[in-house]
Design a protein around this motif. Structure first.
Motif, mmCIF file in Angstrom:
data_model
loop_
_atom_site.group_PDB
_atom_site.id
_atom_site.type_symbol
_atom_site.label_atom_id
_atom_site.label_comp_id
_atom_site.label_asym_id
_atom_site.label_seq_id
_atom_site.Cartn_x
_atom_site.Cartn_y
_atom_site.Cartn_z
ATOM 1 N N PRO A 480 13.885 59.186 38.266
ATOM 2 C CA PRO A 480 14.842 59.536 37.555
ATOM 3 C C PRO A 480 16.262 59.873 37.203
ATOM 4 N N PHE A 481 16.485 59.764 37.873
ATOM 5 C CA PHE A 481 18.275 59.155 38.190
ATOM 6 C C PHE A 481 18.691 58.287 38.301
ATOM 7 N N PHE A 482 17.957 56.307 38.756
ATOM 8 C CA PHE A 482 18.546 55.474 37.671
ATOM 9 C C PHE A 482 18.142 55.787 36.389
ATOM 10 N N ALA A 483 16.918 55.882 35.804
ATOM 11 C CA ALA A 483 16.197 56.198 34.045
ATOM 12 C C ALA A 483 17.251 56.347 33.375
ATOM 13 N N GLU A 488 17.664 51.514 29.962
ATOM 14 C CA GLU A 488 17.135 49.678 29.778
ATOM 15 C C GLU A 488 16.445 49.588 31.016
ATOM 16 N N ALA A 489 16.677 50.066 32.311
ATOM 17 C CA ALA A 489 15.849 49.837 33.773
ATOM 18 C C ALA A 489 14.450 50.050 33.597
ATOM 19 N N ARG A 490 14.221 48.879 33.537
ATOM 20 C CA ARG A 490 12.624 48.944 34.275
ATOM 21 C C ARG A 490 11.920 48.861 35.529
ATOM 22 N N PHE A 491 11.399 49.724 35.763
ATOM 23 C CA PHE A 491 10.658 49.816 37.198
ATOM 24 C C PHE A 491 8.963 48.692 37.404
ATOM 25 N N LEU A 566 8.163 58.284 32.058
ATOM 26 C CA LEU A 566 8.210 56.332 31.668
ATOM 27 C C LEU A 566 7.709 56.481 30.356
ATOM 28 N N PRO A 567 8.282 55.846 29.638
ATOM 29 C CA PRO A 567 7.173 54.691 28.182
ATOM 30 C C PRO A 567 6.510 53.386 29.369
ATOM 31 N N ALA A 568 5.877 53.740 28.199
ATOM 32 C CA ALA A 568 4.500 52.325 29.668
ATOM 33 C C ALA A 568 5.911 51.636 29.489
#
Length: 648
Positions: A480-483, A488-491, A566-568
């Motif tokens: 959640p912090f990095f999002a 625009e981060a993708r995990f 998160l969004p897909a």
């Protein structure tokens, strides 16, 4: 027999000594020093900049006396910790030299300092003075092909230009005073009276320096250490020395011609501008043109100590050729950073000629409403020991990505509001409440300041945004912090057979190489290793396989919850087994999905990652089969959920 002589100008590629180790003729009262160290609260010790397990430090002399800053570009001053140590100040004064950054360096039991060579600019004219304060005979210092034990209370220097490492093969921690210095005439006279580690001389004696009450000698500290613009004479000196160290290569003559072009241009620019800011664009242009030639002709050339010539020129000459913004980086890998960029607004356009010669991607088009600095950062997330290092070390070979060079433990946990102690050591969890404007701005600035591409080059301010690739297992508790910090981060979730992960986690704990919090307050078990998860206090007294099962479960449950929120389009998945079975196809497919360029060929087995404990083999997890089978029933709901997530 004493050591006569010292490095001369012809050996100026670094503080290069003719022998690996020299013991200086000084000894100190280590017990008194240890007592002074013991007065400093444990919370003041700081993890290693790059998160090396079991390595931490206590700053004594730092930039402006600020113990939270590890930069070496500016005036050094005593930290509040040194002010509390009168004998430590007397010890530093006894060296009779100008002092740069000084620290206490602690290496916990069964840990090591990884093999490396000090080849950056900061080390060119500096040596490190070591005074062991707490040590054991099994602590070994390796330098080149030699090794020695630095005895308690002794005083040593060593050849930083050779590959070196330290191994603490004991239970107790090792603590050294480590002082950086360019030396003075009296200091080098002291060195000339020293003793090489492999020489026995019954007549050689070291002078004892005891504590003197009410004596507070003045310390001479560095104020000038990085040039605003490197002079052409200094640049030529560096490059001439490095080419003298280069091993024969068919490309060496072509690179030498290009290098002569750089020094000729630099001399002309110096005559026109000197250190005037008006000349900076042309200085930068000259550096970028040469970087293209260096990439073209320098690849594959090594110097006598085994380091790549291209990387050594970049870190030792090109990077410090123009003064850059101060950073908290560790000088073992960098001592200056690229120019600071305002994170609150899009970067200014920077005029730079010669870009057509650079092997880089096209200049990004304007991105209205998008992150101006970080283009879809890629965060690899998974429980520890899932194979993320191998995936990271493979993907970082893409010409499009920039990384901090490894894991970001120190980068994140040195931010005051994000330190574990700021959360009562509850866990490594960071959520949206931690994503304050100040914390986010500092984390983004630190990442941007540390980024390098696969050639070791920082991102250019006129070619932002950049593709950040990040991998730190603790960040699996920080989605959640990095999002929020990186919109625009993708995990990228890396899924591995949990039995293999649990076995590798047990092996990591037992190896004592991954101790993230060796002195965790309130913990009475073995030194805490790997990620710090919620509920760790309930694990006191539990067997190791139950501890790692809780670590895996807590990390996996939190990670799956956070990814599901998160969004897909912001989450992706890679299966570790598929990656090992066909690395080439997996990486090409992944790079296609991520819109990353890929110009490598992955043939045969992948190399072992830097954090491999033992050689991989089929069904290796069965070494701990009984312990793992005993915890699997309690993990079944989470195992099913993880498998279902991976199947989707």
């Amino acid at each position: 027999m004493v050591y006569r002589g010292r490095p001369g100008p012809s050996e100026s590629v670094a503080m290069k000594l003719p022998v690996p180790f020299v013991q200086l003729p000084l000894t100190f009262d280590a017990s008194r020093l240890a007592a002074e160290v013991g007065t400093i609260d444990e919370s003041c010790w700081r993890p290693h900049t790059h998160g090396f397990p079991g390595n931490d430090a206590l700053p004594l002399l730092s930039l402006n006396g600020d113990p939270t800053v590890e930069a070496v570009n500016g005036r050094m001053a005593p930290t509040p910790y040194l002010e509390q140590m009168p004998y430590m100040r007397q010890v530093l004064a006894s060296f009779g030299t100008v002092l740069g950054r000084c620290r206490l360096m602690r290496l916990s039991g069964h840990a090591e300092v990884n093999p490396h060579i000090d080849m950056d600019y900061y080390w060119r004219d500096r040596t490190r003075v070591h005074v062991p304060i707490v040590t054991q005979p099994t602590v070994r210092f390796y330098c080149g092909s030699d090794e020695t034990h630095m005895g308690v209370g002794e005083c040593w220097i060593f050849d930083t230009w050779r590959r070196h490492r330290v191994v603490n093969d004991a239970v107790e921690s090792r603590v050294h005073l480590v002082a950086d210095t360019v030396g003075t005439l009296s200091f080098w006279e002291l060195v000339s009276a020293g003793r090489p580690h492999d020489r026995v001389d019954p007549n050689w004696r070291a002078r004892r320096v005891d504590y003197v009450a009410a004596h507070d000698p003045p310390l001479v500290m560095e104020a000038v250490n990085i040039p605003k613009v490197m002079s052409p004479w200094e640049m030529r000196s560096h490059l001439t020395a490095l080419f003298g160290e280069a091993e024969p290569s068919p490309q060496l003559q072509r690179l030498a011609q290009a290098t002569n072009g750089l020094t000729t241009t630099w001399r002309a620019l110096w005559a026109a501008y000197g250190t005037d800011d008006a000349g900076l664009p042309e200085y930068r242009e000259a550096l970028e043109r040469y970087r293209a030639e260096l990439a073209r002709f320098g690849a594959g050339i090594v110097i006598k100590n085994g380091a790549p010539l291209q990387k050594t020129i970049e870190s030792g000459v090109l990077k410090p050729a123009i003064a850059r913004a101060q950073s908290s980086g560790d000088p073992e890998t960098r001592e200056t950073e690229h120019p600071a960029v305002d994170l609150a607004s899009p970067p200014p356009a920077v005029a730079s000629a010669g870009t057509k010669d650079l092997p880089q991607r096209a200049v990004p088009k304007a991105r209205v409403g998008r992150d101006p600095h970080f283009d879809r950062p890629l965060m690899i997330v998974c429980p520890p020991r899932s194979g993320s290092t191998l995936l990271f070390e493979t993907l970082e070979q893409s010409p499009d990505v920039f990384t901090v060079g490894g894991e970001s433990h120190r980068l994140i946990e040195s931010v005051a509001g994000l330190r574990p102690e700021a959360h009562g050591f509850d866990s490594n969890r960071l959520d949206t409440t931690d994503a304050t404007p100040a914390n986010v701005a500092e984390v983004r600035a630190r990442f941007l300041g540390a980024l390098r591409d696969r050639e070791g080059r920082p991102p250019r301010s006129d070619r932002l945004p950049v593709r950040l690739l990040e991998k730190t297992p603790k960040n699996s508790l920080r989605v959640p912090f990095f999002a929020q910090a990186f919109p625009e981060a993708r995990f990228l979730y890396l899924h591995r057979d949990p039995r293999e992960v649990l076995s590798s986690m047990i092996e990591a704990w037992e190896s004592m190489r991954f101790r993230t919090y060796p002195n965790l307050p309130g913990w009475s078990g073995p030194p805490w290793s790997l990620v710090l998860v919620p509920g760790w206090r309930d694990l006191i007294g539990r067997p190791l396989h139950e501890i790692v099962a809780h670590q895996w479960a807590a990390t996996t449950a939190m990670l799956l919850d956070d990814l599901a929120a998160l969004p897909a389009e912001r989450r992706l998945l890679v299966r570790y087994d598929a990656f090992l079975a066909n690395p080439e196809a997996t990486v090409r497919q992944l790079c296609g999905e991520l819109e990353l360029a890929w110009d490598m060929v992955l043939s045969g087995d992948l190399p072992l990652s830097r954090y491999t404990v033992s050689k991989p083999e089929k069904d290796k997890w069965r070494r701990h089969e009984r312990e793992i089978e005993s915890v699997l029933p309690g993990l079944k709901p989470l195992l099913d959920r993880s498998a279902e997530f991976a199947a989707r």
